[in-house]
Design a protein around this motif. Structure first.
Motif, PDB file in Angstrom:
ATOM      1  N   ALA A 163      -7.069  -5.640   6.898  1.00 12.05           N
ATOM      2  CA  ALA A 163      -7.340  -4.666   6.304  1.00 12.05           C
ATOM      3  C   ALA A 163      -6.062  -3.574   6.626  1.00 12.05           C
ATOM      4  CB  ALA A 163      -8.517  -4.035   6.877  1.00 12.05           C
ATOM      5  N   SER A 164      -5.721  -2.798   5.633  1.00 11.14           N
ATOM      6  CA  SER A 164      -4.584  -2.013   5.849  1.00 11.14           C
ATOM      7  C   SER A 164      -4.822  -0.634   4.892  1.00 11.14           C
ATOM      8  CB  SER A 164      -3.169  -2.535   5.414  1.00 11.14           C
ATOM      9  OG  SER A 164      -3.142  -3.036   4.043  1.00 11.14           O
ATOM     10  N   VAL A 165      -4.064   0.375   5.318  1.00 12.80           N
ATOM     11  CA  VAL A 165      -4.338   1.720   4.670  1.00 12.80           C
ATOM     12  C   VAL A 165      -3.015   2.510   4.718  1.00 12.80           C
ATOM     13  CG1 VAL A 165      -5.517   3.993   4.806  1.00 12.80           C
ATOM     14  CG2 VAL A 165      -6.731   1.901   5.060  1.00 12.80           C
ATOM     15  N   PRO A 198       0.811  -1.219   0.076  1.00 12.59           N
ATOM     16  CA  PRO A 198       0.148   0.115  -0.099  1.00 12.59           C
ATOM     17  C   PRO A 198       0.873   1.503   0.165  1.00 12.59           C
ATOM     18  CG  PRO A 198      -1.052  -1.679   1.355  1.00 12.59           C
ATOM     19  CD  PRO A 198       0.407  -1.953   1.178  1.00 12.59           C
ATOM     20  N   GLY A 199       1.982   1.310   0.959  1.00 14.97           N
ATOM     21  CA  GLY A 199       2.791   2.167   0.854  1.00 14.97           C
ATOM     22  C   GLY A 199       3.245   2.569  -0.456  1.00 14.97           C
ATOM     23  N   ALA A 247      -4.028   4.404  -0.262  1.00 16.83           N
ATOM     24  CA  ALA A 247      -3.993   3.200  -0.745  1.00 16.83           C
ATOM     25  C   ALA A 247      -4.465   2.218   0.151  1.00 16.83           C
ATOM     26  CB  ALA A 247      -2.633   2.930  -1.453  1.00 16.83           C
ATOM     27  N   LEU A 248      -5.345   1.137  -0.257  1.00 16.34           N
ATOM     28  CA  LEU A 248      -5.990   0.068   0.409  1.00 16.34           C
ATOM     29  C   LEU A 248      -5.346  -1.138   0.393  1.00 16.34           C
ATOM     30  CD1 LEU A 248      -9.587   1.149   0.140  1.00 16.34           C
ATOM     31  CD2 LEU A 248      -7.759   2.219   1.601  1.00 16.34           C
ATOM     32  N   GLY A 249      -5.116  -1.941   1.315  1.00 15.35           N
ATOM     33  CA  GLY A 249      -4.707  -3.286   1.451  1.00 15.35           C
ATOM     34  C   GLY A 249      -5.509  -4.364   1.898  1.00 15.35           C
ATOM     35  N   SER A 250      -5.548  -5.533   1.333  1.00 17.82           N
ATOM     36  CA  SER A 250      -6.295  -6.738   1.633  1.00 17.82           C
ATOM     37  C   SER A 250      -7.866  -6.433   1.554  1.00 17.82           C
ATOM     38  CB  SER A 250      -6.061  -7.105   3.396  1.00 17.82           C
ATOM     39  OG  SER A 250      -4.490  -7.415   3.663  1.00 17.82           O
ATOM     40  N   VAL A 251      -8.086  -5.723   0.520  1.00 17.89           N
ATOM     41  CA  VAL A 251      -9.671  -5.333   0.469  1.00 17.89           C
ATOM     42  C   VAL A 251      -9.920  -5.307  -1.007  1.00 17.89           C
ATOM     43  CG1 VAL A 251     -10.377  -3.998   2.561  1.00 17.89           C
ATOM     44  CG2 VAL A 251      -9.230  -2.825   0.620  1.00 17.89           C
ATOM     45  N   GLY A 252      -9.078  -6.098  -1.685  1.00 21.66           N
ATOM     46  CA  GLY A 252      -9.393  -6.199  -3.194  1.00 21.66           C
ATOM     47  C   GLY A 252      -8.341  -6.987  -3.610  1.00 21.66           C
ATOM     48  N   PRO A 253      -8.484  -7.354  -4.947  1.00 31.65           N
ATOM     49  CA  PRO A 253      -7.594  -8.165  -5.863  1.00 31.65           C
ATOM     50  C   PRO A 253      -5.907  -7.794  -5.754  1.00 31.65           C
ATOM     51  CG  PRO A 253      -9.061  -7.435  -7.292  1.00 31.65           C
ATOM     52  CD  PRO A 253      -9.475  -6.990  -5.795  1.00 31.65           C
ATOM     53  N   ALA A 267     -16.059   3.233   0.211  1.00 28.43           N
ATOM     54  CA  ALA A 267     -16.569   2.908  -1.159  1.00 28.43           C
ATOM     55  C   ALA A 267     -15.607   2.303  -1.983  1.00 28.43           C
ATOM     56  CB  ALA A 267     -17.448   4.422  -1.519  1.00 28.43           C
ATOM     57  N   ALA A 268     -14.595   2.588  -1.987  1.00 24.49           N
ATOM     58  CA  ALA A 268     -13.598   2.172  -2.812  1.00 24.49           C
ATOM     59  C   ALA A 268     -13.000   0.663  -2.688  1.00 24.49           C
ATOM     60  CB  ALA A 268     -12.117   3.089  -2.852  1.00 24.49           C
TER      61      ALA A 268
END
Lengths: 768, 159, 281
Positions: free
Chosen positions: C188-190, C120-121, C204-210, C247-248
């Protein structure tokens, strides 16, 4: 000479004088500590033998299926494979089990849980084993699994085992069934499946006797003689052809009470004529041993407006999984502890332990009482709220005392300092640091290294849990223990079959012998089946039972020693006593060292320690089924992030009824370690199954507490020597696990002002 | 080639023969070199029982490809102190009651030596974070923290 | 069957040319988990953890180039931590100290799990990933490099040699939710990065999408509504930013958590990170 004692023992010592380190009451370091710290201590998985083969087990991928065909020919074609075994190769009894023998050594007609053993191979390398297992072809008719315990109870699912889908049903009906209110609180409580997660994985080395005329198994287990009985039956051999030697045990917590790889290793060794070593990996371990019973408990408390309990109604449903293991005993522990450490003379309890296609459930530290405590402590908090008392006061008003009764009608004859435990816990200082600490280290907050929160997001809560735990085995089971003590030239050699799993029995053996006999050097003989049974290292029983056996043997030796000295010096034996390391004449001037007194002679005595007999429960759940009880109180302080649902346990304060702390440092270790497992169950530990399939059989996803998850633990050891206990000492291993979990959950409820009725508490339970 | 290689373990060159390509350093240490002090409890870097030093860095032996560790200095629990004389850390673990079943102990001894080399006077939070890769199931960690602190204090006193 | 320990890029390429299907191993902390479990059978292995060129970093003012072999322990500490705090905070959550000593940023990219803590970083920093083969080098924005869960644009024979990230003026941070306070995989990570000069906020978001998800709507909203000069954002802005992050997200249910909780969590974390970046109301 074997002496059987069935009475009780007041546990006084002739020689508890100062002047000799390492006696009862001292915090002696463990004798195996240095080898363990150096890595030279041999755990079962460290054992090897010349020319040994690796063994491995084929396991079912399905929770429930009919086996149409097994074709092992592919495994035989792989270079390096020396044996391939299936159910057809089991020469003796096809099944085993601790209470009822209902679990196949290898499944042959049906598999009943994911991970059930179907075949075993022996080969030259673990990777060869892995390929051999992959080459075995099994054709299954996959069946819809039974995973809902209620369907086992209501009979709507056809039997998944010839013994049926109900393992045991037990009611308790006591007192006036018409009592109702005036205050009524009720709740339904759920516990997920906790795994013991010992670190030292299942391991054994089997050595065949020449000509296949017997086998010697070195294994990490909890109960050598029970293992031998089950193994010998499956091998079709008399017990004496099977010798069990304790391999170093890397933790147990109940998971090694049932056998796992024992029969497989022996069969492979006998078939190949070579030593065979089996070592599970973590995933296999999760499938290969029993777990704590998942449980749903409904409770309804009727109380007076002053908060005193008048009657309790409860229903327990325990998921025993595919095979019986100890489910019937776990159920009895659960239902008979319905009231917790509180007075209650009227009760109606309905308990079920059932069979499903989930992983088999059995022993884990707390053994049914953990489940009961989570429910009765939730109820006590509800009761407190309903009558406007604080959680401490409502517990004090109901606190059990010596002479009170369980809802089984059994009188509590043991020391029962419940009110004192609560008061001593309440007197322990609360954390002095605010949320986040004086240093504002974000690592202290819920979320830890993930840095999810700032101090302003966090709320703190305080919660209570108080517990009662039965000690030793119940329901007419004579779980005796045997010890032999030989003294020669001032050195005591102690022989027993008591399994050391890390709890420190080997430490107190030396303390007992030094205290009773005045010897300085104590040698612990090989722990194996070359002596009578010690019973299981479980049920908080070894200090009491095997400690009592060692003490009894030491006393017999001491009597003989006194007789010997008396005869030499023309005295009466009753005049003599041990003072430090000397034998002294209490009426005269004789004083000689024990070393000198035993020079050139050998005194050898064996003692079998039995506890008083207990009874089976009758149809209404009445009877003196338990042996003894210990008590404990916990107060938890937690920091909670209500928005994210994350928890940091900040402090656990506890006062525990230990009778007498034979080794205070070891007792503290048991308390802190037991609390860690209670904290784990409260906030993170659950082995998940969906439709019978295990979802998290790794240490990546089955989470146990780390250094950053464990709170400070503040301890008060309450020492009121129990007149029924050898040396006055109660077992201390299980109580810390019993009520630490409800204390943590109560603290979370207190922080967020919301009902929580399931453990482990998930983030979504808090923030949804 | 992986069939034969030499590892430098505890100051000695140790030959490894007939190994399979994917064998971990933990496996080779235990099963091929007979160094049983390093323990395996998860085989995925989640427990720390197999902690060893690789070129002075604390690593999980189970996650090191053995054949890839040629030319690196490996120190195991067997090499951290002479067998007859426990190190101050080893002795402190025993005295403080930090050892129960002992399965996690060798890994924790390695981690503690490594921590105290880098940080001679660690705070309690630093101890917790630095040792958080080592799981203990018996002790609840309290006596381990005490042991580490005892060593730190004793070493300062000895200076 | 071979294990080749390359000590230079040239050696690594030679080894890869000889064994194009070889398993590349840096720290080994992902590969060995699969090998130990029997889920991956390795034949040929090229070790790249001792390739000198990969184990260095270079800071040239505006940009930081991290060789693929730079470890999490290095990133966690000064000076790298001062240049890219978002990566340093992520580094501190990677596995355990043992893992961080050998685990590399290149390995995180090579595995490319949606739960990879470094990713994500890198996404928020608009990192550029550098790949090389004997045929030459190519560079891809992170968003083009990660194409799916554990799927990247790397082709056989190519080596991840490093990543370039900007050194920005402005607050950055990483938060991750797991059910344990250490050594846990993100549920979940941000990552949030602010650029005071470019007046942007990146999320950026981690663990919440492919893949790692960049939240362009939330970013645009923040850029238009925060007060960069005074480090301020209103409660309403923080709340809306969190809603846009939620939402994203495109989360799923699995054994670690539920889609619902994951969506909720990234919203909470995004809001909290924005507040940390803009502490004034």
């Amino acid at each position: 000479m074997t002496v059987t004692q069935t009475g009780t023992d007041t546990g006084t010592f002739a020689g508890t004088h100062s002047g000799l380190a390492g006696r009862l009451g001292d915090s002696v370091a463990r004798p195996d500590g240095v080898p363990k710290a150096q890595g030279s201590f041999q755990f079962a998985g460290d054992l090897t033998a010349d020319g040994f083969l690796w063994g491995a087990t084929l396991r079912s991928p399905h929770p429930y299926a009919r086996i149409v065909r097994i074709d092992v020919s592919g495994a035989w074609r792989i270079n390096g494979v020396e044996a391939v075994l299936t159910a057809a190769d089991v020469p003796g009894k096809a099944t085993y089990g601790l209470i009822s023998h209902d679990q196949p050594v290898f499944a042959s007609d049906y598999v009943r849980f994911q991970g059930e053993a179907m075949a075993a191979v022996a080969a030259d390398h673990p990777d060869t084993c892995r390929r051999a297992l992959a080459a075995i072809v099994v054709e299954y008719e996959v069946l819809a699994p039974l995973t809902d315990p209620e369907r086992a109870i209501d009979g709507s699912f056809p039997p998944i085992h010839p013994d049926g889908n109900v393992v045991r049903h037990q009611r308790i009906v006591r007192g006036d069934q018409s009592i109702h209110g005036p205050v009524v609180v009720e709740g339904t409580y759920e516990l997920g499946r906790q795994d013991q997660a010992f670190l030292g994985l299942e391991a054994a080395l089997a050595l065949p006797a020449p000509g296949g005329d017997g086998v010697e198994l070195h294994v990490a287990t909890q109960w050598l003689h029970e293992d031998r009985k089950q193994i010998a039956a499956c091998l079709g051999m008399p017990d004496e052809k099977v010798r069990i030697v304790l391999g170093g045990v890397g933790g147990a917590f109940g998971a090694r009470e049932d056998i796992s790889l024992q029969v497989h290793a022996c069969l492979l060794a006998l078939r190949t004529g070579r030593p065979v070593k089996i070592q599970y990996d973590r995933e296999e371990s999760f499938h290969g041993h029993v777990h704590r019973h998942p449980c749903t408990i409904w409770m309804r408390h009727h109380a007076g407006t002053d908060g005193t309990i008048r009657r309790i109604e409860a229903r327990f449903v325990m998921d025993g999984g595919a095979y019986a293991s100890t489910s019937s005993a776990v159920l009895i522990n659960a239902v008979t502890h319905t009231q917790g450490p509180y007075r209650c003379d009227h009760a109606t309890v309905d308990g079920w332990a059932v069979r499903t296609n989930n992983l088999p459930s059995g022993a884990m530290r707390g053994f049914g009482v953990v489940q009961a405590a989570f429910a009765h402590e939730g109820q006590m908090d509800k009761l407190a709220a309903a009558v406007g008392l604080d959680p401490v006061e409502v517990r004090l008003r109901n606190a059990m005392r010596t002479g009170d009764h369980l809802i089984t009608g059994q009188e509590i004859v043991n020391v029962a300092p419940v009110a004192r435990l609560i008061q001593e816990t309440a007197a322990l200082a609360l954390p002095t640091e605010p949320v986040g600490g004086h240093d504002h280290d974000p690592m202290r907050l819920p979320g830890g290294a993930g840095r999810t929160a700032d101090e302003r997001h966090i709320v703190r809560g305080i919660g209570w849990g108080v517990g009662i735990k039965n000690l030793m085995y119940s329901e007419a089971f004579d779980d005796y223990s045997t010890a032999r003590v030989r003294v020669a030239d001032g050195v005591a050699t102690v022989k027993f079959a008591t399994v050391e799993v890390g709890q420190g029995f080997v430490t107190i053996v030396g303390q007992i012998a030094r205290t009773v006999l005045g010897v300085e050097e104590v040698v612990i003989d090989s722990i194996d089946t070359e002596i009578g049974s010690a019973g299981s290292t479980s049920a908080s029983r070894q200090t009491w039972m095997s400690g009592g056996a060692v003490e009894g043997a030491c006393r017999l030796v001491r009597e003989r020693l006194f007789e010997h000295v008396a005869e030499l010096h023309d005295l009466e034996a009753v005049q003599l006593e041990i003072d430090g390391t000397d034998v002294v004449d209490t009426l005269g001037s004789l004083r000689m060292s024990v070393a000198a007194a035993t020079a050139g002679i050998v005194i050898d005595e064996t003692f079998e320690h039995h506890h008083p007999a207990t009874e089976e429960l009758d149809e209404l759940g009445q009877g003196n089924c338990h042996t003894a009880f210990a008590f404990v109180a916990h107060r938890a302080v937690v920091d909670v992030d209500p928005e994210l649902g994350l928890v940091k346990v900040v402090q656990i304060a506890t006062a525990q009824d230990v009778g007498r702390a034979l080794n205070p440092l070891s007792v503290v270790g048991q308390i802190e370690g037991g609390i860690a497992q209670g904290v784990g169950l409260a906030v993170m530990e659950e082995l998940l199954q969906v439709d019978g399939i295990v979802k998290n059989a790794t240490f990546t996803d089955y989470l146990v507490p780390t250094f950053l998850d464990m709170p400070d633990v503040v301890i008060s050891l309450v020492e009121e020597p129990d007149p029924h206990a050898p040396m006055g000492a109660k077992g201390v291993g299980e109580p810390p696990t019993v009520s630490s979990t409800p204390a943590v959950v109560a603290a979370i409820r207190d922080a967020i002002g919301k009902d929580l009725h399931r453990v482990p508490v998930r983030p979504s339970d808090i923030c949804s | 080639m992986s069939e034969f290689y030499v590892l430098h373990v505890n100051g000695a060159a140790r030959e490894v023969r007939d190994a399979a390509a994917g064998e971990s350093l933990l496996f080779v240490l235990r099963e091929r070199l007979g160094l049983m002090g390093s323990k395996g409890a998860c085989e995925q870097g989640e427990c720390g029982s197999c902690s060893v030093l690789l070129d002075d860095q604390l690593v999980c032996g189970c996650l090191v490809l053995a054949a890839g560790a040629v030319g690196q200095r490996i120190v195991t629990i067997e090499g951290v102190a002479p067998l007859g004389a426990p190190s101050d850390v080893q002795q402190a673990f025993v005295d403080a009651g930090a050892v129960q079943c002992g399965f996690c102990t060798p890994g924790l001894i390695m981690a503690t030596h490594s921590l105290l080399e880098r940080s001679p006077a660690p705070s309690e939070m630093e101890i917790r974070e630095e040792l958080s890769g080592n799981v203990c199931r018996c002790t609840g960690y309290g006596r381990i923290i005490d042991a580490v602190q005892r060593v730190a204090v004793a070493r300062r006193g000895a200076q | 069957m071979s294990v080749i320990v390359a000590t230079s890029l040239a050696e690594a390429f030679a080894a890869l040319s000889a064994h194009p299907e070889a398993t590349l191993v840096a720290g080994g902390t992902d590969v060995m988990v699969e090998v130990n479990a029997g889920h991956r059978h390795v034949a040929d292995v090229v070790m790249v953890n001792r390739v000198g060129e990969l184990c260095t970093w270079r800071h040239d003012g505006a940009m930081l180039h991290l060789g693929a072999g730079v470890t999490w322990s290095q990133i966690e500490a000064a000076p790298i931590a001062e240049w890219v705090p978002v990566l340093a905070q992520a580094a501190r959550t990677v596995g355990s100290p043992q893992i961080r000593h050998v685990g590399t940023i290149g390995g995180n990219l090579g595995t490319c799990s949606p739960a990879g803590d470094g990713l994500p970083g890198l996404a928020a920093l608009d990192a550029v990933v550098h790949l090389a083969s004997p045929a030459g080098e190519r560079s891809l924005p992170f968003a083009e490099f990660m194409v799916g869960p554990k799927r990247t644009a790397r082709v056989a024979g190519e080596l991840i040699i490093g990543v370039t990230v900007p050194v920005l003026r402005g607050w950055q941070g990483y938060s991750k939710v797991g059910v344990r306070n250490a050594m846990v995989i993100a549920t979940a990570s941000v990552a949030l990065v602010t650029d005071l000069d470019g007046r942007t906020v990146r999320l950026a978001l981690g663990s919440v999408g492919p893949t790692i998800l960049r939240c362009t709507e939330a970013e645009a909203f923040a850029a238009a509504n925060v007060d960069f000069a005074n480090g301020a954002a209103s409660a309403a802005v923080v709340s809306e930013f969190a809603a846009l992050a939620r939402a994203a997200a495109r989360p799923i249910d699995d054994h670690r958590s539920t889609a619902e909780y994951r969506r909720h969590a990234v919203g909470v974390l995004a809001g909290r990170l924005l507040r940390r970046a803009f502490p004034n109301e």
